[in-house]
Design a protein around this motif. Structure first.
Motif, PDB file in Angstrom:
ATOM      1  N   VAL A   1       0.826  -1.211   0.000  1.00 52.71           N
ATOM      2  CA  VAL A   1       0.000   0.000   0.000  1.00 52.71           C
ATOM      3  C   VAL A   1       0.858   1.259   0.000  1.00 52.71           C
ATOM      4  N   LEU A   2       1.851   1.327   0.892  1.00 51.25           N
ATOM      5  CA  LEU A   2       2.669   2.540   0.999  1.00 51.25           C
ATOM      6  C   LEU A   2       3.445   2.843  -0.286  1.00 51.25           C
ATOM      7  N   PRO A   3       4.115   1.852  -0.926  1.00 50.60           N
ATOM      8  CA  PRO A   3       4.806   2.164  -2.191  1.00 50.60           C
ATOM      9  C   PRO A   3       3.867   2.682  -3.278  1.00 50.60           C
ATOM     10  N   VAL A   4       2.664   2.099  -3.374  1.00 57.77           N
ATOM     11  CA  VAL A   4       1.704   2.575  -4.369  1.00 57.77           C
ATOM     12  C   VAL A   4       1.266   3.993  -4.039  1.00 57.77           C
ATOM     13  N   PHE A   5       1.017   4.244  -2.750  1.00 59.60           N
ATOM     14  CA  PHE A   5       0.623   5.585  -2.307  1.00 59.60           C
ATOM     15  C   PHE A   5       1.716   6.598  -2.641  1.00 59.60           C
ATOM     16  N   LYS A   6       2.982   6.271  -2.339  1.00 59.11           N
ATOM     17  CA  LYS A   6       4.090   7.190  -2.599  1.00 59.11           C
ATOM     18  C   LYS A   6       4.262   7.437  -4.100  1.00 59.11           C
ATOM     19  N   PHE A   7       4.014   6.412  -4.910  1.00 60.45           N
ATOM     20  CA  PHE A   7       4.097   6.588  -6.366  1.00 60.45           C
ATOM     21  C   PHE A   7       3.034   7.577  -6.845  1.00 60.45           C
ATOM     22  N   LEU A   8       1.806   7.415  -6.363  1.00 57.90           N
ATOM     23  CA  LEU A   8       0.739   8.333  -6.757  1.00 57.90           C
ATOM     24  C   LEU A   8       0.990   9.737  -6.219  1.00 57.90           C
ATOM     25  N   GLU A   9       1.597   9.818  -5.025  1.00 56.01           N
ATOM     26  CA  GLU A   9       1.894  11.111  -4.419  1.00 56.01           C
ATOM     27  C   GLU A   9       2.901  11.900  -5.245  1.00 56.01           C
ATOM     28  N   SER A  10       3.777  11.196  -5.976  1.00 52.25           N
ATOM     29  CA  SER A  10       4.815  11.864  -6.765  1.00 52.25           C
ATOM     30  C   SER A  10       4.247  12.733  -7.879  1.00 52.25           C
ATOM     31  N   PHE A  11       2.959  12.535  -8.227  1.00 51.60           N
ATOM     32  CA  PHE A  11       2.337  13.344  -9.278  1.00 51.60           C
ATOM     33  C   PHE A  11       1.750  14.652  -8.733  1.00 51.60           C
ATOM     34  N   ASN A  12       1.859  14.854  -7.411  1.00 54.32           N
ATOM     35  CA  ASN A  12       1.396  16.098  -6.762  1.00 54.32           C
ATOM     36  C   ASN A  12      -0.091  16.342  -6.945  1.00 54.32           C
ATOM     37  N   TRP A  13      -0.861  15.279  -6.973  1.00 51.58           N
ATOM     38  CA  TRP A  13      -2.312  15.412  -7.027  1.00 51.58           C
ATOM     39  C   TRP A  13      -2.868  15.671  -5.628  1.00 51.58           C
ATOM     40  N   ASN A  14      -4.122  16.117  -5.580  1.00 51.78           N
ATOM     41  CA  ASN A  14      -4.814  16.249  -4.313  1.00 51.78           C
ATOM     42  C   ASN A  14      -4.936  14.868  -3.665  1.00 51.78           C
ATOM     43  N   TYR A  15      -4.838  14.838  -2.335  1.00 50.39           N
ATOM     44  CA  TYR A  15      -4.834  13.555  -1.647  1.00 50.39           C
ATOM     45  C   TYR A  15      -6.179  12.832  -1.752  1.00 50.39           C
ATOM     46  N   GLY A  16      -7.263  13.570  -1.955  1.00 47.79           N
ATOM     47  CA  GLY A  16      -8.537  12.913  -2.220  1.00 47.79           C
ATOM     48  C   GLY A  16      -8.499  12.136  -3.520  1.00 47.79           C
TER      49      GLY A  16
ATOM     50  N   GLY B   1      -3.794  17.809   7.707  1.00 49.55           N
ATOM     51  CA  GLY B   1      -4.033  19.159   7.212  1.00 49.55           C
ATOM     52  C   GLY B   1      -4.426  19.245   5.751  1.00 49.55           C
ATOM     53  N   GLU B   2      -4.582  18.090   5.088  1.00 53.48           N
ATOM     54  CA  GLU B   2      -4.948  18.092   3.667  1.00 53.48           C
ATOM     55  C   GLU B   2      -6.469  18.149   3.513  1.00 53.48           C
ATOM     56  N   THR B   3      -6.935  19.008   2.619  1.00 51.52           N
ATOM     57  CA  THR B   3      -8.372  19.207   2.427  1.00 51.52           C
ATOM     58  C   THR B   3      -8.849  18.517   1.156  1.00 51.52           C
ATOM     59  N   PHE B   4     -10.138  18.144   1.165  1.00 51.95           N
ATOM     60  CA  PHE B   4     -10.778  17.591  -0.030  1.00 51.95           C
ATOM     61  C   PHE B   4     -12.282  17.752   0.136  1.00 51.95           C
ATOM     62  N   LEU B   5     -12.905  18.404  -0.868  1.00 50.22           N
ATOM     63  CA  LEU B   5     -14.323  18.714  -0.820  1.00 50.22           C
ATOM     64  C   LEU B   5     -14.629  19.467   0.476  1.00 50.22           C
ATOM     65  N   TRP B   6     -15.578  18.994   1.288  1.00 48.32           N
ATOM     66  CA  TRP B   6     -15.920  19.689   2.523  1.00 48.32           C
ATOM     67  C   TRP B   6     -15.014  19.276   3.695  1.00 48.32           C
ATOM     68  N   MET B   7     -14.173  18.282   3.475  1.00 47.02           N
ATOM     69  CA  MET B   7     -13.314  17.764   4.543  1.00 47.02           C
ATOM     70  C   MET B   7     -12.073  18.650   4.678  1.00 47.02           C
TER      71      MET B   7
ATOM     72  N   LEU C   1      -7.562   6.907  -6.599  1.00 49.50           N
ATOM     73  CA  LEU C   1      -6.760   6.072  -7.497  1.00 49.50           C
ATOM     74  C   LEU C   1      -6.199   4.858  -6.768  1.00 49.50           C
ATOM     75  N   LEU C   2      -5.842   5.022  -5.504  1.00 51.40           N
ATOM     76  CA  LEU C   2      -5.362   3.897  -4.710  1.00 51.40           C
ATOM     77  C   LEU C   2      -6.453   2.847  -4.550  1.00 51.40           C
ATOM     78  N   THR C   3      -7.680   3.299  -4.329  1.00 51.76           N
ATOM     79  CA  THR C   3      -8.800   2.376  -4.186  1.00 51.76           C
ATOM     80  C   THR C   3      -9.084   1.652  -5.496  1.00 51.76           C
ATOM     81  N   ILE C   4      -9.022   2.388  -6.608  1.00 50.17           N
ATOM     82  CA  ILE C   4      -9.232   1.768  -7.919  1.00 50.17           C
ATOM     83  C   ILE C   4      -8.169   0.707  -8.188  1.00 50.17           C
TER      84      ILE C   4
END
Length: 600
Positions: free
Chosen positions: A343-358, A452-458, A363-366
């Motif tokens: 899980v963590l390596p996949v998360f870090k790979f997706l994080e490298s694209f600087n997308w919103n964490y939501g 501290g990361e925001t997404f939608l109303w969260m 994408l991690l769930t998909i």
């Protein structure tokens, strides 16, 4: 009500009872809530308690003249002065009283209320050596040192005599979260007795997050023996533990998202750690450590150590070395391996694209659902077969009756063998997916990146979103309602409904699956919105998968295949080892029941 239904309801009652027991508020929380209610009541009544002004206290206390002639007599009184060590990551305030670090600010981070993150601060925090000199214990925490600041370095010295002294050297390099700490005992080898020195460290950790309750649940003092994995004291209650099973590589005062660790170069010989849950507002826990340092009276002694002050971000801790990253709770076996190596390596790979964490969580769930799709397909297909067999099973049940469940199960097994269906075919794929579902239960609450990361109303994915605030506490729910948790619960109820349609569940068993989502509404209402968001997405993607699989699966074709299997000669049907063992077991049960009936 049949035995299976009764067993299911009984287990649910155990879960409910356990939930009320384990999630009931502690005495400390009740006390804190009563204090808050009292303050609110006073404010509403127009009564404001204004603290009385505190008279100035002389910086230099009255000291017995005899003490001035004793060990470190010239250092037992003085005026408190502070020095500052600062770089891009940390701001340390050092006090000459005890020669200790008075406070630590982690720069670049804010509390949930937008204030600077201060790990600990104030005179109630202690750090120093306890020395046996002349049969009397001298605590350096009570001595006044002489501070000598330099570039990135502060030296603290307390003189025993002109050429005998204790020296602390603090060294902070640029862009570092580590503080070098050296203890020099110059000329004291013949003065200190008992061949041991005790290092005492006490700190009260301050509240940083929105939920003090959840922060306490993820905070504990950690320690690591050489060649062993880190361990920790209780997260739920006061505890004291003796550490004497080997050399201790480091100790750490860990909070949910920040840590203060002390790493001696040569380790500690033994010691003890203690934790006390704080009931004071704004404070999480009190930690205490008493560690033993080796001492040789034949030579001058020096001890090299390193402090780490900073975040519990997995990569940051790993970069410090010493396996500090294992403080991050990734769950029990095998969940921690799933989280750490998948899980963590996949998360870090997706994080490298600087997308919103939501988006990253989506994408991690998909990715997880795609990887698990073969198991989902097998599970759906197996449940479809069981649904198609339901009319034939009802005929068998009407023929055999409910009074002989062993014979009924045996007849069911014969039908399964005839048509070539594995009754556990729908359960096993789901069980294989369960560790991944559970792994995220530990992954998101301990993931610093969501803080501290925001997404939608969260507003903060690392804590709950209190979409509705009650202003009072509701049992099992709390003082708020999380919208994402509500959406997750609704999606789980819908998923249960469609799952019942696929499996063909009827009667009371049809409604048992609706109870657990309601329980989880109360349990997960105060958990991170990022976790509830993941479970919500997982449910929605499961709907999409099942819709797609349903369009691919032909019930009439499955029915024809089952009937063709049923028409095949028995000798041509392959029997699995599990089916054979289950059939033998059912035969033995039938014989036992018949014998018992005969004896009656």
């Amino acid at each position: 009500m049949d035995r299976n239904t009764f067993t299911g309801l009984f287990l649910i009652m155990i879960v409910l009872a356990g939930s009320f027991y384990f999630f009931k508020p502690s005495e400390a929380e009740i006390k804190k809530e009563r204090e808050r209610i009292a303050v609110d009541s006073a404010k509403k009544a127009g009564v404001v308690n204004t603290p009385a002004p505190v008279a100035a206290v002389a910086a230099t206390p009255v000291v017995d003249s005899a003490a001035l002639k004793g060990p470190f007599g010239a250092n037992i009184s003085g005026t408190v002065q502070t020095s500052v060590l600062e770089n891009e990551n940390l701001k340390l305030v050092l006090s000459n009283k005890g020669g200790k670090i008075l406070s630590v600010e982690v720069k670049g981070e804010k509390t949930y209320n937008g204030k600077p993150v201060i790990l600990f601060d104030g005179d109630q925090n202690k750090f120093g050596l306890n020395l046996n000199i002349g049969g009397k214990i001298v605590s350096t925490n009570d001595l006044y040192f002489t501070a000598t600041p330099g570039k990135g370095v502060v030296t603290m010295r307390a003189n025993y005599s002109a050429d005998q002294y204790i020296e602390y050297i603090y060294d902070l390099k640029p862009k570092s979260s580590q503080v070098g700490f050296n203890i020099n005992l110059n000329g004291l080898n013949q003065v200190i007795q008992n061949n041991t020195i005790a290092l005492n460290w006490e700190a009260t950790l301050l509240e940083q997050e929105k939920s003090g309750k959840k922060e306490r649940e993820h905070s504990a003092p950690y320690y690591k023996y050489a060649d062993k994995n880190p361990d920790h004291l209780s997260i739920a209650k006061d505890e004291k533990e003796e550490l004497a099973a080997g050399k201790i590589e480091w100790i750490s005062f860990k909070q949910q998202f920040f840590s203060a660790a002390l790493i001696p170069k040569d380790g500690f010989e033994k010691g003890n750690l203690e934790v006390k849950v704080s009931t004071e507002p704004g404070k999480i826990k009190w930690y205490g450590a008493n560690m033993v340092l080796p001492f040789n009276q034949l030579a001058a002694q020096s001890y090299a150590m390193v402090f780490y002050f900073g975040t519990n971000k997995f990569d940051t801790l790993k970069a410090q070395g010493y396996e500090l990253e294992k403080q991050v709770d990734m769950g029990y076996w095998p969940l921690k391996y799933i989280n750490r190596f998948i899980v963590l390596p996949v998360f870090k790979f997706l994080e490298s694209f600087n997308w919103n964490y939501g988006v990253i969580i989506l994408l991690l769930t998909i990715a997880l659902k795609v990887a698990m799709s073969p198991l989902t397909y097998k599970s759906y297909l197996s449940m479809a077969k069981m649904r198609i067999l339901k009319p034939e099973m009802d005929v068998i049940k009407a023929k055999v009756g409910d009074d002989n469940p062993t014979l009924l199960q045996q007849e069911y097994l014969k039908l399964y063998k005839q048509v070539g269906v594995n009754p556990l075919g729908g359960c096993l794929p789901m069980l294989l997916q369960l560790p991944f579902v559970m792994a995220f239960f530990f992954f998101f609450p301990n993931l610093f990146e969501l803080r501290g990361e925001t997404f939608l109303w969260m507003k903060d994915l690392s804590t709950y979103d209190d979409f509705i605030k009650f202003g009072f506490t509701i049992p099992f729910i709390g003082d708020h309602l999380s919208l994402m948790c509500v959406l997750m619960t609704i999606s789980t109820l819908i998923y249960t409904y469609f799952n019942n349609q696929i499996s063909g569940a009827t009667g009371q068993m049809k409604y048992i699956g609706y109870i657990m989502p309601i329980i989880f509404l109360g349990v997960l209402n105060s958990y991170p919105s990022g976790l509830n968001y993941y479970y919500f997405l997982a449910n929605m993607l499961t709907f999409a998968q099942q819709f797609l699989i349903k369009s691919m699966v032909d019930d009439e074709k499955i029915h024809r295949t089952l009937q063709e299997n049923k028409a095949k000669p028995v000798e041509k049907k392959k029997k699995s080892g599990f089916s054979a063992k289950l059939e033998d077991y059912m035969r033995q049960q039938q014989q036992t029941a018949a014998q018992q009936k005969k004896n009656k």
